[in-house]
Design an enzyme around this catalytic site. Structure first.
Site, PDB file in Angstrom:
ATOM      1  N   ARG A   1      11.305  23.706  19.361  1.00  0.00           N
ATOM      2  CA  ARG A   1      10.659  24.896  19.948  1.00  0.00           C
ATOM      3  C   ARG A   1       9.157  24.816  19.707  1.00  0.00           C
ATOM      4  NH1 ARG A   1       8.318  29.423  19.398  1.00  0.00           N
ATOM      5  NH2 ARG A   1       7.964  28.916  17.206  1.00  0.00           N
TER       6      ARG A   1
ATOM      7  N   ASP B   1       6.378  28.970   9.008  1.00  0.00           N
ATOM      8  CA  ASP B   1       5.189  29.615   9.555  1.00  0.00           C
ATOM      9  C   ASP B   1       5.509  30.456  10.782  1.00  0.00           C
ATOM     10  OD1 ASP B   1       2.368  30.133   9.711  1.00  0.00           O
ATOM     11  OD2 ASP B   1       2.307  28.783  11.422  1.00  0.00           O
TER      12      ASP B   1
END
Length: 467
Positions: free
Chosen positions: A60, A173
């Protein structure tokens, strides 16, 4: 920043196999290397200096989807920002790509694609490969090597973070860094609107890693600051996914087994349905609209007009999708369609906008670079054992307090990126204090001036002996 990272890095990833020169700039590990990962990591020429690893499986990448091994540009770019923003020495940084295949047909049929030409591995072997990698990384580089999960797909990101957050020094993150930066922007927005988080109604377009990660940290912040339960705090937050507004009645009633686990806490008891964002704005009447959908143009004139009708004074519009081509709206559109009244921030940079009254608005860029390099700097400097969601909250608070009154007056909810080294030092100091306070630091002695100590560890290329 736009050259080192988004949007340039996204374009580089899309052409990675075409421009690859044979210089690895990191380590490529594939499913064919199972059982050999320790040996592979031990070949890294500067293994004794490595303190931080950013790794991805390429599923992704930004808002671009499954890029397979072409996603290697992301760990490289992220670690460049570790150095540029937080002064972490380049030889302490190691980018890694875990290649388990790709479901991108374009790359599977591309003769120049440098990755495995197979469908993405969804079997138990995937988990075994990740487990071997993390254990090998700790063995080769030390127990306190920092591991940053980057751009994993929804099916793996949440569960891998949950599995390893107490076993290794790691963070994701996309889930946690994004959440911290957005929370900081919302804290700063409160200083403009005069509304506290508990007074807002939040509507998210996008219920993946970023959306739910933001929602969870935001819920914790509302709970912490208002004294309500986490369950009550979550009632301020509503999510729209590809099927429309997530509610209990629209997703199986009391039987929530068909709804992804990470979405379930936000399936509220609302009996009005909404099949798209426009209808959801009418049903929820939000004061804050957050886009993490990678759907360009999703915040159209009709949506933002309706938002402005429901909240005429300082509605908040965060169009956070990257790269720029995926942003839910532009800064100019947001200001025009809310009659110049909105507080706007985006994931990628937009130029200042002149309004009809000739005033200038400076769009805030909710760039993760405000937080993830500082988290790494804090973790390395205080020899952290773990990173937790409380560190993300502390980072958000510290970042929001760095926004000057002058910036707020121009509508900007983030400090200037020109100040990023100082921002990183301040945020890292706040996070470092939090790590030490909860007993999660292995430092033998706590420095009297933690900020000064952290700044003393920051890499400065102008003082590097190149001989």
């Amino acid at each position: 920043m736009p050259i080192v990272y988004t949007p340039t890095v996204g374009q580089a990833c899309q052409h990675w196999s075409e421009i690859y020169t044979g210089i690895p700039r990191g380590i490529y590990i594939s499913s064919e290397d199972k059982g050999q990962i320790t040996r592979i990591l031990e070949q890294w020429p500067q293994k004794d200096k490595v303190k931080a690893i950013v790794f991805t499986d390429g599923e992704r990448i930004l808002g671009l989807g499954d890029l397979g091994v072409n996603g290697m540009g992301i760990p490289i770019g992220k670690l460049a920002l570790y150095t540029a923003c937080a002064g972490i020495s380049p030889d302490a940084c190691l980018p890694i790509h875990i290649d388990v295949g790709t479901n991108n047909e374009k790359y599977l049929s591309d003769p120049f694609y440098i990755g495995l030409k197979q469908k993405r591995d969804r079997s138990l072997q995937y988990d075994e490969l990740i487990d071997e990698f993390i254990n090998s990384a700790k063995h080769v580089f030390g127990e306190r090597v920092l591991l940053q999960f980057e751009d994993f797909g929804n099916s793996n990101a949440f569960r891998l973070l949950e599995k390893y957050s107490k076993k290794a020094l790691c963070f994701n993150d996309d889930i946690q860094g994004t959440a911290s930066v957005v929370l900081a922007g919302l804290f700063a927005s409160s200083r403009i609107s005069g509304r506290e988080l508990k007074d807002e109604t939040f509507l998210f377009l996008g219920a993946g890693e970023a959306g739910v990660g933001i929602a969870e940290l935001l819920s914790s912040a509302i709970s912490m600051e208002s004294g309500c339960s986490l369950q009550e705090a979550r009632k301020h937050i509503h999510l729209v996914d590809s099927e429309g507004l997530i509610t209990k009645s629209s997703r199986g009633g009391e039987d929530m087994t068909k709804l992804a686990k990470h979405k379930q806490p936000y399936a509220h008891d609302i009996y009005k349905s909404a099949k798209d964002l426009t209808e959801a704005v009418d049903v929820i009447k939000p004061s804050v609209l957050i886009g993490v959908s990678a759907q360009s143009g999703a915040f159209n004139k009709k949506v933002l007009n309706k938002l402005s009708e429901h909240t005429p004074l300082a509605p908040v519009v965060f169009a956070l999708s990257n790269p720029t081509s995926k942003a839910e709206c532009t800064a100019a559109q947001a200001y025009e369609w809310t009659h110049g009244n909105c507080i706007f921030a985006s994931g990628s940079p937009f130029d200042p906008v002149e309004l009809h009254d000739c005033s200038i608005r400076i769009p805030g860029q909710g760039n993760n670079a405000y937080v993830f390099p500082a988290l790494a700097l804090a973790a390395i400097s205080v020899q952290a054992k773990h990173l937790t969601d409380s560190d993300m909250y502390v980072a958000a608070r510290a970042l929001s307090e760095l926004v000057s009154e002058e910036r707020l007056a121009s509508g900007c909810v983030y400090p200037s990126l020109d100040e990023i080294r100082e921002v990183s030092a301040v945020v890292a100091t706040a996070v470092g204090h939090n790590i030490i306070k909860r007993g999660d630091s292995a430092l033998p002695m706590v420095p009297a001036d933690l900020k000064k100590y952290i700044q003393s560890t920051m890499y400065d290329p102008s003082k590097t002996d190149l001989d």
